[in-house]
Design an enzyme around this catalytic site. Structure first.
Site, PDB file in Angstrom:
ATOM      1  N   HIS A 198      17.755   2.096   4.408  1.00 44.44           N
ATOM      2  CA  HIS A 198      18.330   2.561   3.415  1.00 44.44           C
ATOM      3  C   HIS A 198      19.045   3.412   3.458  1.00 44.44           C
ATOM      4  O   HIS A 198      20.165   3.538   2.460  1.00 44.44           O
ATOM      5  CB  HIS A 198      16.762   2.773   2.131  1.00 44.44           C
ATOM      6  CG  HIS A 198      17.482   3.442   1.168  1.00 44.44           C
ATOM      7  ND1 HIS A 198      17.302   4.746   0.354  1.00 44.44           N
ATOM      8  CD2 HIS A 198      17.843   3.173   0.098  1.00 44.44           C
ATOM      9  CE1 HIS A 198      18.119   5.253  -0.271  1.00 44.44           C
ATOM     10  NE2 HIS A 198      18.342   3.880  -1.199  1.00 44.44           N
TER      11      HIS A 198
ATOM     12  N   LEU B 138       1.296  -0.833  -0.013  1.00 41.95           N
ATOM     13  CA  LEU B 138       0.529   0.109  -0.575  1.00 41.95           C
ATOM     14  C   LEU B 138       1.513   1.256   0.145  1.00 41.95           C
ATOM     15  O   LEU B 138       2.071   1.615   0.953  1.00 41.95           O
ATOM     16  CB  LEU B 138      -0.729  -0.359   0.764  1.00 41.95           C
ATOM     17  CG  LEU B 138      -2.032  -0.828   0.987  1.00 41.95           C
ATOM     18  CD1 LEU B 138      -1.928  -1.984   0.790  1.00 41.95           C
ATOM     19  CD2 LEU B 138      -2.707  -0.146   2.082  1.00 41.95           C
ATOM     20  N   ASP B 139       0.755   1.890  -0.645  1.00 40.86           N
ATOM     21  CA  ASP B 139       2.024   3.153  -1.379  1.00 40.86           C
ATOM     22  C   ASP B 139       1.332   3.856  -0.624  1.00 40.86           C
ATOM     23  O   ASP B 139      -0.190   4.440  -0.488  1.00 40.86           O
ATOM     24  CB  ASP B 139       1.663   3.488  -2.670  1.00 40.86           C
ATOM     25  CG  ASP B 139       2.339   5.066  -3.426  1.00 40.86           C
ATOM     26  OD1 ASP B 139       3.675   4.654  -2.784  1.00 40.86           O
ATOM     27  OD2 ASP B 139       1.507   5.661  -3.027  1.00 40.86           O
ATOM     28  N   ALA B 140       2.269   4.838   0.361  1.00 43.99           N
ATOM     29  CA  ALA B 140       2.305   5.951   1.099  1.00 43.99           C
ATOM     30  C   ALA B 140       0.797   6.338   1.476  1.00 43.99           C
ATOM     31  O   ALA B 140       0.091   7.074   1.856  1.00 43.99           O
ATOM     32  CB  ALA B 140       2.009   7.529  -0.086  1.00 43.99           C
TER      33      ALA B 140
ATOM     34  N   HIS C 273      12.922   1.676  -6.238  1.00 44.57           N
ATOM     35  CA  HIS C 273      11.990   2.496  -7.514  1.00 44.57           C
ATOM     36  C   HIS C 273      12.025   4.026  -6.781  1.00 44.57           C
ATOM     37  O   HIS C 273      12.588   5.009  -7.863  1.00 44.57           O
ATOM     38  CB  HIS C 273      10.432   1.804  -8.329  1.00 44.57           C
ATOM     39  CG  HIS C 273       8.929   3.064  -7.006  1.00 44.57           C
ATOM     40  ND1 HIS C 273       8.966   2.017  -5.888  1.00 44.57           N
ATOM     41  CD2 HIS C 273       8.721   4.109  -7.405  1.00 44.57           C
ATOM     42  CE1 HIS C 273       8.236   2.377  -5.820  1.00 44.57           C
ATOM     43  NE2 HIS C 273       8.281   3.653  -5.657  1.00 44.57           N
ATOM     44  N   ASP C 274      11.763   3.963  -5.283  1.00 46.91           N
ATOM     45  CA  ASP C 274      11.701   5.391  -5.121  1.00 46.91           C
ATOM     46  C   ASP C 274      13.182   6.474  -4.612  1.00 46.91           C
ATOM     47  O   ASP C 274      13.236   7.309  -5.785  1.00 46.91           O
ATOM     48  CB  ASP C 274      10.940   5.544  -4.138  1.00 46.91           C
ATOM     49  CG  ASP C 274       9.188   6.511  -3.903  1.00 46.91           C
ATOM     50  OD1 ASP C 274       8.871   6.557  -4.723  1.00 46.91           O
ATOM     51  OD2 ASP C 274       8.968   5.655  -2.834  1.00 46.91           O
TER      52      ASP C 274
ATOM     53  N   GLU D 157       3.947   0.795   2.866  1.00 48.94           N
ATOM     54  CA  GLU D 157       4.540   2.440   2.838  1.00 48.94           C
ATOM     55  C   GLU D 157       4.502   3.117   3.957  1.00 48.94           C
ATOM     56  O   GLU D 157       3.575   3.969   3.071  1.00 48.94           O
ATOM     57  CB  GLU D 157       5.263   3.260   1.387  1.00 48.94           C
ATOM     58  CG  GLU D 157       6.152   4.164   1.134  1.00 48.94           C
ATOM     59  CD  GLU D 157       5.580   4.845   0.058  1.00 48.94           C
ATOM     60  OE1 GLU D 157       6.764   5.299   0.159  1.00 48.94           O
ATOM     61  OE2 GLU D 157       4.862   4.879  -0.636  1.00 48.94           O
TER      62      GLU D 157
ATOM     63  N   ASP E 248      12.482   2.473   5.033  1.00 48.96           N
ATOM     64  CA  ASP E 248      13.392   3.643   4.120  1.00 48.96           C
ATOM     65  C   ASP E 248      14.666   4.194   5.588  1.00 48.96           C
ATOM     66  O   ASP E 248      15.686   4.645   4.434  1.00 48.96           O
ATOM     67  CB  ASP E 248      12.293   5.278   4.349  1.00 48.96           C
ATOM     68  CG  ASP E 248      11.418   4.912   3.233  1.00 48.96           C
ATOM     69  OD1 ASP E 248      11.604   4.162   2.334  1.00 48.96           O
ATOM     70  OD2 ASP E 248      10.396   5.556   2.721  1.00 48.96           O
ATOM     71  N   ASP E 249      14.699   4.039   6.405  1.00 53.43           N
ATOM     72  CA  ASP E 249      15.563   3.981   7.440  1.00 53.43           C
ATOM     73  C   ASP E 249      17.167   3.963   7.621  1.00 53.43           C
ATOM     74  O   ASP E 249      17.758   3.625   7.319  1.00 53.43           O
ATOM     75  CB  ASP E 249      15.272   3.606   9.087  1.00 53.43           C
ATOM     76  CG  ASP E 249      14.356   5.247   9.646  1.00 53.43           C
ATOM     77  OD1 ASP E 249      14.260   6.126   8.892  1.00 53.43           O
ATOM     78  OD2 ASP E 249      13.610   5.526  10.920  1.00 53.43           O
TER      79      ASP E 249
ATOM     80  N   GLY F  66      14.526   6.210  -9.085  1.00 49.24           N
ATOM     81  CA  GLY F  66      13.891   6.760 -10.155  1.00 49.24           C
ATOM     82  C   GLY F  66      13.518   8.069  -9.520  1.00 49.24           C
ATOM     83  O   GLY F  66      13.601   9.741 -10.078  1.00 49.24           O
TER      84      GLY F  66
END
Length: 606
Positions: free
Chosen positions: A330, A266-268, A396-397, A302, A327-328, A400
Site C-alpha cells: 500500500h 486478526l487485528d494488530a 479502512h485504516d 495484521e 501495508d508495504d 479512515g
C-alpha cells in the site's frame, strides 16, 4: 441428511449460557470475586454455586429470550462476557440465544481455496443506508458481478453506543445489536455462501474497548508485565492466564463453527504480547485447524512487525497463518500515485527499490532501519509465495486514519489511481478492495464512535492531537476542521450512496474494476495453484518505474512493466508473452512507457 437439508450449528461453549431442556446453565469465571449472583429478567439475584478454579455456575428455569446479568459482591451488575446478544447495548442484560434455532441452507458449501480470494472489506453500518446485516444481503449480487469472491466484515463484537468502527468492542461473542440479531448475521453468511462468496470477520484480541469492559472487576484480564498502545497488555502469559487464552481461542472457534465463517483477520497482532512457551497465536491457529479439518479456513494477520515466520508454508499449505495484510505494498503504491511524504510515508516516498521489492518479495523492509519509524522492521520474505500477502490500494485504516477520511480518488489524478490499482489487482498477491472503491465513491470514511460524556471528549481531543504532528494540521484552525468523531453526522457522511453507480464518472470506474477483475480470474488465478517462493525478480528502470516477473504455479511467467510516475520512462527490457492488460500509454515503442502506464503479460513455460 443431504447437502440441501437445513442444518443447525453450535459451538460447544465452556462458559456463558447453554440451554439444557427447560433450564439454562450459566457459567462465569470470576476468580477475583468471593461470590456471584445472577439476576434473571430484572428479578431478585439468585446465588450461583462456587466451583473449582474460580468458576461459578447456576442452572435456572428458562429458555431462549431469557435476560440475565451477573451481580458482583458490591452489587455491580455486569453482562455475560460470553454473551451471544446484548439487546440493550454493553451496559444492559445479556440475552440467552439458542444457536440451534437458525437452520442453515449451505450444507453443500466447502469453502474456496485462498488463491481465488478477491476480498471486499466493508463496514456493516455504512455499507447500506439501513446499516444492517440483512440489508447487506441485497448488495451481494453486486459483489459477485464485480468479481469479488470474499467479503470481510469490520469487527462486529458489541461496542458501546450505536455506531463505531468496531475496534472498541468489549463483548466479542455478541454481534452488535445496531446491525441486527445473531440470526441476521447467520443469514448474511448463508446468503453469501449460496452465491459462492466466502465471509471473513475482523477480530480484536489485543485490547478491549473503553466502555462496558467489566472484566477486570472479577478476573485477572490485564497484566503489568506488558504494555501496549492501549495500556496494560491482556494477560496471556501471567498468573491466571489459562482461561483468558481459552476465552479468545473459543471465540475464534465460535465464529468459525457457529457462524460458519471462512476465515478471520486478526487485528494488530503485534499488540498481543505473550512470553509463554507457546505463543497464543500459534495455539490459536493450531486449535482452529484441528477443529475444522474438512474445509479451508483462512487466517490473516495484521502485523506491524512483518514477521515472515508466521506465514511459513509446508507442502504449499500454511503452517499457521494464511497471509498478512501488506501495508508495504500500500505505502509504495500510495506514495507513487499521490506524492505524499508526511508521517510514515516518508519511509517510502521516492524509493523505487522498495516498490519493486514489495511487489516481488512481499515486505519492502526486511530488517533495515526505517528513518521515520526510528527502528528496523521486517524479516526476509522472498521465500514466501506471493499469496502469503494481501495487497490493497485502500482499506479502512489507510482511508479512515487520515484526518478527513478522504479516499485516494478525491485528490489524485484518475490515471495515477488506475495505474496503481491495476498493479494491485493483477499482482499474484491477494487483492483487497474497500467498500465503494470500485466506483470511486464520493463518501469519506472518517473515524467515528458513539460515545458520550467524558469519554466522547477524550476521543475528540485525542483525534485532533493525533494529527497535530502532520505539517498541514499544525495550524489550530485546520485542526478544528477535522470531523468530530462523536458526531452522528460524521458517521452518516460515511454511508455509501449506491445511486452513484448509475452516473458518471462512477459508472465508468465500476466498469473498469469489473474488467480488471475479470482478467485476474481468467489469466492470473488459474496459474496460482502450486505457487511457491523464490520465484520473483525485479529491475529498477527509472524513478517510479519497475519491471517485475513472477514464476507461477503452472510454470508460466507473469510480467509487469509499470511506470508509476508523471514522466515518460524508457529502458524497459523486452516483455515477452501475451499482453493481458494495458493501462495508459503502454503500447508505444519498445522499452518506453508513458506516464502512469502499466503493461501486464504472460509467457508460457518452455
Amino acid at each position: 441428511m443431504t447437502a440441501s437439508d437445513p442444518i443447525a450449528r453450535a459451538h460447544a461453549m465452556p462458559f456463558g449460557s447453554v440451554i439444557m431442556g427447560d433450564q439454562v446453565a450459566l457459567r462465569l469465571w470470576a476468580p477475583l470475586a468471593d461470590a456471584v449472583s445472577v439476576e434473571l429478567d430484572g428479578g431478585e439475584p439468585v446465588p450461583m454455586d462456587p466451583m473449582d478454579d474460580g468458576w461459578f455456575e447456576a442452572r435456572v428455569p428458562g429458555a431462549a429470550g431469557l435476560r440475565y446479568r451477573f451481580v458482583l459482591p458490591d452489587g455491580t451488575r455486569v453482562p455475560d462476557p460470553a454473551s451471544r446478544f446484548q439487546p440493550d447495548d454493553v451496559l444492559g442484560p445479556s440475552e440467552v440465544v439458542d444457536p440451534h434455532a437458525y437452520r442453515w441452507s449451505d450444507g453443500a458449501w466447502q469453502g474456496r481455496p485462498w488463491r481465488e480470494a478477491v476480498i471486499y472489506e466493508l463496514h456493516v453500518g455504512t455499507f447500506t443506508p439501513e446499516g444492517t446485516f440483512r440489508a447487506a444481503i441485497d448488495r451481494l449480487d453486486h459483489l459477485v458481478d464485480l468479481g469479488v469472491t470474499a467479503i470481510e466484515l469490520m469487527p462486529v463484537g458489541d461496542f458501546g453506543g450505536d455506531r463505531n468502527w468496531g475496534y472498541d468492542g468489549v463483548l466479542p461473542y455478541a454481534p452488535d445489536s445496531a446491525y441486527g440479531r445473531p440470526d441476521d448475521l447467520k443469514a448474511l453468511v448463508d446468503a453469501a455462501h449460496r452465491r459462492g462468496l466466502m465471509v471473513f470477520l475482523d477480530v480484536i484480541y489485543n485490547h478491549f474497548g473503553p466502555e462496558g469492559n467489566f472484566l477486570p472487576l472479577y478476573a485477572p484480564v490485564f497484566t503489568d508485565r506488558h504494555k501496549t498502545p492501549w495500556g496494560a497488555g491482556i494477560n496471556y502469559d501471567d498468573e491466571g492466564s489459562r482461561w483468558i487464552r481459552e476465552f479468545v481461542i473459543h471465540n475464534t472457534l465460535y465464529w468459525i463453527e457457529e457462524f460458519h465463517l471462512d476465515g478471520l483477520r486478526l487485528d494488530a497482532v503485534h499488540g498481543i504480547v505473550d512470553d509463554s512457551p507457546r505463543h497464543l497465536l500459534d495455539e490459536l491457529a493450531e486449535r482452529i485447524r484441528a477443529a475444522v479439518p474438512d474445509r479451508p479456513v483462512h487466517l490473516v494477520l495484521e502485523n506491524e512487525e512483518n514477521e515472515a515466520e508466521r506465514l511459513a508454508r509446508r507442502d504449499d499449505d500454511p503452517v499457521t497463518y494464511t497471509a498478512q495484510w501488506n501495508d508495504d505494498v500500500h505505502h509504495v503504491l500510495h506514495t507513487a500515485a499521490t506524492g505524499e511524504n508526511a508521517g510514515y510515508y516518508a519511509d517510502y516516498r521516492g524509493k523505487t527499490d522498495l516498490l519493486g521489492r514489495a511487489l516481488a518479495e512481499g515486505f519492502a523492509y526486511q530488517g533495515e532501519e526505517m528513518p521515520y519509524r526510528g527502528s528496523a522492521r521486517g524479516e526476509p520474505s522472498g521465500h514466501l509465495p506471493p499469496t502469503a500477502f494481501v495487497a490493497f490500494l485502500q482499506n479502512h485504516d489507510q482511508i479512515g486514519n487520515r484526518a478527513f477520511g478522504d479516499r485516494i480518488t478525491d485528490k489524485t489524478p484518475a490515471e495515477a489511481v488506475r495505474a496503481a490499482a491495476c498493479v494491485c489487482l493483477l499482482s499474484p498477491q491477494v487483492p483487497l478492495l474497500f467498500m465503494g472503491e470500485e466506483w470511486a465513491a464520493r463518501q469519506p470514511f472518517p473515524f467515528f464512535v458513539g460515545f458520550e460524556g467524558d469519554l466522547a471528549d477524550a476521543v475528540r481531543e485525542g483525534r485532533r492531537s493525533e494529527f497535530a504532528r502532520f505539517p498541514e494540521f499544525q495550524d489550530p484552525e485546520q485542526r478544528e476542521r477535522i470531523p468530530d468523531p462523536v458526531a452522528e453526522a460524521t458517521f452518516r457522511s460515511a454511508k455509501l450512496d449506491w445511486s452513484d453507480l448509475d452516473r458518471e464518472p462512477h459508472k465508468g470506474w465500476h466498469d473498469w474494476y469489473r474488467r480488471v477483475l475479470a482478467v485476474r480470474h481468467a489469466e492470473v488465478v488459474p496459474r496460482l495453484a502450486g505457487l511457491d517462493g523464490h520465484g520473483a525478480a525485479y529491475e529498477i528502470v527509472a524513478d517510479g518505474a519497475v519491471a517485475v516477473r513472477w514464476r507461477l504455479g503452472d510454470g508460466s511467467t507473469l510480467h509487469l512493466h509499470c511506470n508509476l510516475s508523471p514522466a515518460e520512462a524508457a529502458g524497459f527490457p523486452e516483455q515477452p508473452g501475451e499482453v493481458i492488460w494495458r493501462e495508459g500509454r503502454a503500447d508505444g515503442p519498445d522499452g518506453v512507457l508513458g506516464p502512469w502506464s502499466v503493461r501486464w503479460s504472460v509467457s508460457q513455460a518452455g
